[in-house]
Design an enzyme around this catalytic site. Sequence first.
Site, PDB file in Angstrom:
ATOM      1  N   LYS A  83      13.102 -22.310  16.388  1.00 28.43           N
ATOM      2  CA  LYS A  83      12.648 -20.840  15.537  1.00 28.43           C
ATOM      3  C   LYS A  83      13.267 -19.878  16.059  1.00 28.43           C
ATOM      4  O   LYS A  83      13.364 -19.471  17.320  1.00 28.43           O
ATOM      5  CB  LYS A  83      11.168 -20.811  15.516  1.00 28.43           C
ATOM      6  CG  LYS A  83      10.612 -20.210  14.384  1.00 28.43           C
ATOM      7  CD  LYS A  83       9.289 -20.096  14.360  1.00 28.43           C
ATOM      8  CE  LYS A  83       8.464 -19.420  13.292  1.00 28.43           C
ATOM      9  NZ  LYS A  83       7.097 -19.306  13.851  1.00 28.43           N
TER      10      LYS A  83
HETATM   11  C1  E4P Z   1       5.539 -18.065  10.889  1.00 29.79           C
HETATM   12  O1  E4P Z   1       6.193 -19.049  11.062  1.00 29.79           O
HETATM   13  C2  E4P Z   1       4.852 -17.032  11.584  1.00 29.79           C
HETATM   14  O2  E4P Z   1       4.336 -17.815  12.927  1.00 29.79           O
HETATM   15  C3  E4P Z   1       3.669 -16.457  11.137  1.00 29.79           C
HETATM   16  O3  E4P Z   1       3.621 -16.821   9.694  1.00 29.79           O
HETATM   17  C4  E4P Z   1       3.616 -15.202  11.627  1.00 29.79           C
HETATM   18  O4  E4P Z   1       2.566 -14.666  10.833  1.00 29.79           O
HETATM   19  P1  E4P Z   1       1.711 -13.419  11.504  1.00 29.79           P
HETATM   20  O5  E4P Z   1       2.158 -12.236  10.389  1.00 29.79           O
HETATM   21  O6  E4P Z   1       0.330 -13.709  11.048  1.00 29.79           O
HETATM   22  O7  E4P Z   1       1.749 -13.159  12.745  1.00 29.79           O
END
Ligand code: E4P
Length: 222
Positions: A83
Amino acid sequence: MKIFLDSARLDEIKQAIDWGVIDGVTTNPSHVKSAGGNPSEIYPEICRLVSGPVSIETIALDAEGILREGRALAGISDNVIVKVPVIREGIKAIKMLSAEGISTNATINFTPIQALLAAKAGATYISPFIGRLDSAGQKGIDLASQIRQIYDNYGFKTQLLTAAIRHPEHVLQSALIGADACTMAFPILAGLFDHHLTDTVLHQFLTDWEEVPKWIGGPYGD
Ligand code: E4P
């Protein structure tokens, strides 16, 4: 549409696998912090538990550093998706990782053009944070919808993975616009099963069934 659990907590991941509804897991540094363990143990364990893709985030801000971390993370297990934030150096690193055959998830995406760049760099997934855009006064699902259109216009293979999901309606919207995947926190995943009328009608059926003569030796037990 694939459903991913957005978590690094092993108890949540095990429960979601047991329900049989998740296709993979996405993690991020905040999730690892709240899981409370060491990533050296958490990441391999998640990859062992989950048969589908597991997104694990890089921390470096320069392409060489992201590349180094990405190679190491990809070495944890065959199902790791590296990622990478959609910053300049991140897009550059995605191109290099992609050239090495390492799957990537372009994350922290807030504009359709960032998503176009990520696709051109060969990202496997793009993660628009739709709930965070909603909180900023914009319509998050519109971003995902525009990305869908751009990818379809040009035949990009990058998969649209809606993220920062805040409620089941976001999951529905994602499915309606043709997202390839949607990742959500455990409480939202759990809530997908629920409707108060399902409970009411089930209760009514079971109450009526109590008045039906017993079928001795039948499929319902004694
Ligand atoms: C996606 O891969 C992220 O980990 C996640 O959806 C981030 O979301 P958040 O806004 O709840 O931190």
